[in-house]
Design a protein around this motif. Structure first.
Motif, short mmCIF file in Angstrom:
data_model
loop_
_atom_site.label_atom_id
_atom_site.label_comp_id
_atom_site.label_asym_id
_atom_site.label_seq_id
_atom_site.Cartn_x
_atom_site.Cartn_y
_atom_site.Cartn_z
N GLU A 14 0.70 -1.40 -0.04
CA GLU A 14 -0.22 -0.07 -0.09
C GLU A 14 0.88 1.30 -0.06
N LEU A 15 0.54 2.26 -0.71
CA LEU A 15 1.14 3.64 -0.93
C LEU A 15 0.47 4.56 -0.06
N TYR A 16 0.99 5.21 1.17
CA TYR A 16 0.35 6.37 1.71
C TYR A 16 1.68 7.36 1.79
N GLU A 17 1.07 8.51 1.01
CA GLU A 17 2.28 9.38 0.36
C GLU A 17 1.77 10.94 0.77
N VAL A 18 2.47 11.69 1.35
CA VAL A 18 2.14 13.21 1.24
C VAL A 18 3.19 13.91 0.54
N ALA A 19 2.87 14.37 -0.73
CA ALA A 19 3.52 15.17 -1.47
C ALA A 19 3.84 16.69 -0.86
N THR A 20 5.13 17.13 -0.94
CA THR A 20 5.18 18.75 -0.42
C THR A 20 6.19 19.27 -1.55
N PRO A 21 6.36 20.47 -1.48
CA PRO A 21 7.18 21.25 -2.34
C PRO A 21 8.53 20.81 -2.56
N CYS A 22 9.04 20.21 -1.51
CA CYS A 22 10.34 19.73 -1.30
C CYS A 22 10.68 18.25 -1.62
N GLY A 23 9.47 17.38 -1.76
CA GLY A 23 9.94 16.12 -2.00
C GLY A 23 8.35 15.28 -1.45
N ALA A 24 8.36 14.07 -1.69
CA ALA A 24 7.21 13.15 -1.25
C ALA A 24 7.81 12.32 -0.04
N VAL A 25 7.07 12.25 1.00
CA VAL A 25 7.24 11.58 2.08
C VAL A 25 6.18 10.39 2.07
N ASP A 26 6.70 9.03 1.97
CA ASP A 26 5.91 7.91 1.83
C ASP A 26 5.95 7.41 3.08
N PHE A 27 4.95 6.81 4.03
CA PHE A 27 4.91 6.33 5.27
C PHE A 27 4.83 4.71 4.93
N THR A 28 5.99 4.10 5.32
CA THR A 28 6.22 2.67 5.22
C THR A 28 5.57 1.88 6.23
N GLU A 29 5.47 2.38 7.33
CA GLU A 29 4.91 1.55 8.60
C GLU A 29 3.89 2.33 9.26
N PRO A 30 2.82 1.58 10.04
CA PRO A 30 1.97 2.44 10.81
C PRO A 30 2.89 3.20 11.89
N GLY A 31 2.39 4.42 12.30
CA GLY A 31 3.00 5.20 13.12
C GLY A 31 2.36 6.74 13.01
N LEU A 32 2.95 7.74 13.70
CA LEU A 32 2.58 8.96 13.98
C LEU A 32 3.63 9.93 13.32
N TYR A 33 3.15 10.65 12.39
CA TYR A 33 4.03 11.53 11.65
C TYR A 33 3.79 13.11 11.57
N GLN A 34 4.70 13.93 11.66
CA GLN A 34 4.43 15.40 11.45
C GLN A 34 4.95 16.04 10.57
N LEU A 35 4.37 16.54 9.61
CA LEU A 35 4.72 17.33 8.61
C LEU A 35 4.71 18.97 8.57
N GLY A 36 5.57 19.68 8.51
CA GLY A 36 5.44 21.22 8.38
C GLY A 36 6.15 21.99 7.32
N ILE A 37 5.61 23.02 6.72
CA ILE A 37 6.33 23.64 5.84
C ILE A 37 6.35 25.21 6.38
N GLY A 38 7.73 25.52 6.25
CA GLY A 38 7.90 26.98 6.66
C GLY A 38 7.72 27.96 5.81
N ASP A 39 7.76 29.34 6.18
CA ASP A 39 7.72 30.36 5.16
C ASP A 39 8.86 30.53 4.31
N ASP A 40 9.91 30.07 4.78
CA ASP A 40 11.11 29.93 3.98
C ASP A 40 11.23 28.94 2.94
N GLY A 41 10.23 28.18 2.93
CA GLY A 41 10.02 26.99 1.72
C GLY A 41 10.42 25.65 2.42
N ASN A 42 11.24 25.46 3.38
CA ASN A 42 11.91 24.29 3.77
C ASN A 42 10.54 23.24 4.55
#
Length: 833
Positions: free
Chosen positions: A147-175
């Motif tokens: 199964e593919l569970y993915e969150v795309a961002t301007p800097c790259g895609a983040v694929d969750f390969t295992e169950p868990g808890l993840y936090q993603l954040g995009i700053g004003d500087d683009g990081n």
């Protein structure tokens, strides 16, 4: 016949026989491929799926990015709870707002203030999202193999390969900052791929940056993130245990409803909204349906009567319920009227793969000014489909299924119950529907009406949808920040978008090539333990944390200088100006979260950031243009190669055709020779052949007669079955009518008996009143008689007295004379008796 065919084959040379067999095999294979090519298939990846907007606090907006022209502005609408989120929809949580989305019964996401999230793909074994601004927490409770569970961002895609808890954040500087509280994630960018384990924080600078900074997550910081998320998700159950990060790592599934809720035992965990069923209903056994769910509602309640219709969804008119539990029972399973007493929800088998439906109802065409619908009963099939811009259905099933369940089926079980059919005026179809809007059903109309599965086949529904679309195009209600939603994101694979010729342009994404995936991302292990956080909880690593600490120190110094200035110390004025100037020049991302910029400072900051933003936009445009040119070159090369291959194949086919012609000529010559030999043999064997032919003809006639008899028997049986079914239906209808007549007679008799009893009571009351009046009159007469008797007696007494007074008195007896005393003597006698 077979013997003759074998004899003919025995006379053919071996080489010719082999060639004939090969030609037959090739022809059969071609026929099979052609059949497979022409037979429509249902792609499991494009079956309808949707997420649920489970909770929201504050102002949350939703818009659909698909089926929009390039120059059109998106039409933003206020989001509502229980609204399905499908492919192409955008969700924006404004300032001081949160939104929680359920992608299944165990996968969730919480959007923090100022967050923009797009739904790129929702398909079987695939969930792809796009985070363009802000931050979000993704709670992944279950992932199947592949199964593919993915969150795309301007800097790259983040694929969750295992169950868990993840936090993603995009700053004003683009990081982009990725924090893994538990589980394992993989980052896929244009510069390469890399992994992030639990307790780690990765910061990506840009799309093309080949380096990334890895740091460790401080336990206290992780505890703060966990405490904030679980306190929001389980406000009535959370006891604060996850402030300790080690406690969470020891038992991260303590609050998982999968192991505690009863509903997860009877419904597949892929269905969102199961968590609410235990709180608002009960599971019970129903005869003929098994385990069913009954909501705790009023006795006269019916499904699909509290909510509104969204007619602009890609999957068709979507029912959005205003009931807190109204998601899973309205998009999965069926509704049954159990024992003709109450409605129950019959879910699908938990072992099956559930398919989302915008609304499991059939629409009923009636008068032009009204629209009606009825819920589907257990066993009545829903055919998945999506609609194009002209509201024409595109079914995701074979033509046989479409013919059977869409074009032919017209009878629905719940049409037999008046409480199952909902009728509203056309103008109220897209508004909030409640009891005040619903029109009473007509039993005669219900017997004559024929429901359809395609809602846009009803003229009223199509007309309302077209009017709604025009109204939304005319008014663009809200203008969002264009830079926020125009940021292209990076995906590891192209999303699955049904019915879209160019989804990359509409959804603004760019897929990573296989060559780029094979590159390894250069990760710099900083060894830093991240303890600082932004206002939304995203950790700040490296230079950002140092800048924020400096900003906090500067703000403290500014507060001290202000107090000194208020006390009369003029020497602090110049330093205060310098610190304010530095704070204005500092980007908003590294300022202290407690301080807010003034409008003037915001304008200055925007002016300063405009050139950088323009440069970044031009760089992104240049990169995209180069990639487009590469793609065009690759496509041209592929087209040229295909042309060369086609020419080669044409030459091969021509040569093969010439060879086949030669072989056919040789075969024809040999066939003529064989025919001559066989004709001679046949002349000798004509009598025997005629007898055999006659015998075969007799056998064939007998077989045909038997088949005809069998067909007639089958047709008779079918007619008998249909007649029996029709008789049963007629008997049921007659029984229903008889029951209704009996009920009506009983009601009439009960009403008549009540009327008679009332009349008897009134007569008795009247008689009692007459008796009371007669008694009063008798008492009055007796009183009058007594008074008259008293008066007569008084009159007689007065007469007697008068007579006595008038009669002469006898003479009184005379005694001795009484001496008379004076007053003085009398007084003396009294004193001295």
């Amino acid at each position: 016949m077979m013997k003759r065919f074998i004899k003919r084959l025995s006379g053919v040379p071996p080489q010719v026989a082999i060639i004939l067999v090969l030609i037959g095999i090739i022809g059969a294979a071609g026929a099979i491929l052609l059949f497979k090519h022409t037979e429509p298939k249902t792609d499991a990846q494009v079956l309808p799926r949707a997420a649920r907007l489970e909770r929201m606090d504050g102002n949350v907006d939703v818009a659909q990015a698909l089926n929009q022209a390039s120059n059109e502005q998106l039409s933003w609408q206020d989001a509502t709870v229980n609204a399905p989120l499908t492919v192409g929809q955008r969700v924006f949580a404004r300032d001081n707002s949160h939104a929680e989305i359920a992608f299944s019964g165990r996968n969730y996401a919480r959007l923090n203030p100022g967050t923009a999230l797009d739904v790129l793909s929702l398909a079987d074994q695939r969930t792809q999202l796009a985070l363009r601004s802000g931050s979000a927490i993704f709670d992944v409770g279950d992932l199947t193999n592949g199964e593919l569970y993915e969150v795309a961002t301007p800097c790259g895609a983040v694929d969750f390969t295992e169950p868990g808890l993840y936090q993603l954040g995009i700053g004003d500087d683009g990081n982009t900052t990725i924090s893994v509280l538990s589980g394992l994630a993989q980052v896929v960018g244009l510069a390469g791929s890399g992994e992030i384990s639990k307790g780690e924080v990765l910061t990506l600078a840009s799309q093309v940056a080949a380096q990334a900074v890895m740091a460790k997550l401080a336990p206290d910081t992780a505890g703060n993130i966990l405490d904030d998320y679980y306190g929001y998700r389980y406000p009535h159950k959370y006891d604060g245990r996850y402030r300790n990060y080690d406690t969470y790592l020891d038992n991260p599934d303590y609050y998982d409803a999968y192991s505690q809720s009863t509903s997860y035992q009877y419904v597949a965990e892929d269905v969102p909204g199961l968590y609410d069923l235990d709180e608002y209903g009960d599971w019970q056994d129903v005869n003929g349906y098994g385990r069913c769910w009954a909501p705790r509602v009023e006795a006269d309640w019916s499904p699909y009567r509290q909510g509104y219709w969204d007619v602009n969804d890609v999957w068709g008119p979507t029912w959005i319920s205003s009931e807190p539990w109204g998601y899973a029972p309205y998009h999965y399973g069926r509704w049954a009227y159990a024992n003709q007493q109450r409605w129950v929800w019959v879910p699908e088998d938990c072992r099956t793969n559930p398919v989302y439906a915008p609304a499991l109802v059939a629409f009923v065409p009636i008068q032009q000014s009204q629209i009606a619908w009825v819920p589907l009963a257990p066993g009545e099939r829903y055919v998945p489909r999506y609609y194009d811009a002209s509201f024409e259905p595109r079914y995701l099933a074979s033509p046989q299924i479409v013919e059977e369940y869409v074009n032919v089926q017209r009878t629905y079980v719940n049409m037999n119950y008046t409480t199952g059919v909902t009728v509203v005026p056309v103008q109220a179809f897209t508004r909030r529907i409640d009891r005040n809007v619903i029109v009473p059903t007509n039993p005669q109309w219900m017997q004559q009406a024929q429901a359809v599965s395609d809602p846009y086949a009803v003229a009223g529904v199509r007309q309302v949808a077209m009017q709604e679309e025009r109204a939304q195009r005319k008014q663009a209600r809200r203008e969002m920040q264009a830079a926020m939603f125009n940021r292209p994101v990076v995906t590891s694979v192209a999303p699955v978008v049904p019915g879209q010729a160019n989804p990359a342009q509409a959804l603004q994404y760019q897929s990573v090539t296989e060559k780029q995936k094979r590159n390894k991302l250069q990760v710099e292990q900083s060894g830093q333990v991240v303890a600082a956080q932004r206002a939304d909880g995203v950790p700040l690593a490296g230079q950002q944390a140092a800048q924020q600490a400096m900003a906090q120190q500067r703000d403290q110094r500014i507060a001290e200088l202000r107090t000194r200035l208020q006390q009369g110390d003029r020497s602090a004025k110049q330093e205060l100006r310098q610190l304010k100037r530095e704070r204005q020049e500092q980007p908003a991302a590294v300022q202290a979260p407690q301080q807010a910029m003034t409008p003037k400072q915001q304008r200055r900051f925007e002016r300063q950031q405009q050139p950088a933003a323009q440069q970044a936009a031009t760089q992104q445009q240049a990169v995209t243009q180069k990639q487009q040119r590469r793609l065009e070159r690759q496509q041209q090369a592929a087209a040229q190669q295909t042309q060369v291959n086609q020419q080669r194949e044409q030459r091969r086919t021509q040569k093969q055709a010439e060879r086949q012609q030669v072989m056919q000529q040789q075969q024809a010559q040999r066939a003529t020779q064989q025919q001559q030999v066989e004709s001679r043999r046949q002349q000798k064997q004509q009598p025997r052949q005629q007898q055999a032919v006659q015998h075969q003809a007799a056998q064939q006639s007998q077989v045909k007669a038997q088949r005809r008899a069998e067909r007639q028997q089958q047709s008779m049986q079918q007619q008998q079955r249909q007649a029996a079914a029709q008789a049963q239906m007629n008997q049921q209808r007659q029984q229903m009518r008889a029951q209704r007549q009996q009920q009506a007679m009983q009601q009439q008799q009960a009403a008549q008996s009540q009327i008679k009893a009332q009349r008897r009571a009134e007569r008795q009351q009247q008689q009692q009143q007459v008796m009371v009046q007669q008694q009063r009159q008798q008492r009055q007469q007796q009183g009058m008689q007594q008074q008259q008797q008293m008066r007569q007696q008084e009159k007689q007494q007065r007469r007697v007295e008068r007579q006595q007074q008038a009669a002469p008195r006898p003479p009184a007896m005379m005694g001795p004379p009484v001496p008379q005393q004076s007053k003085a003597e009398r007084k003396a006698a009294r004193r001295n008796p």
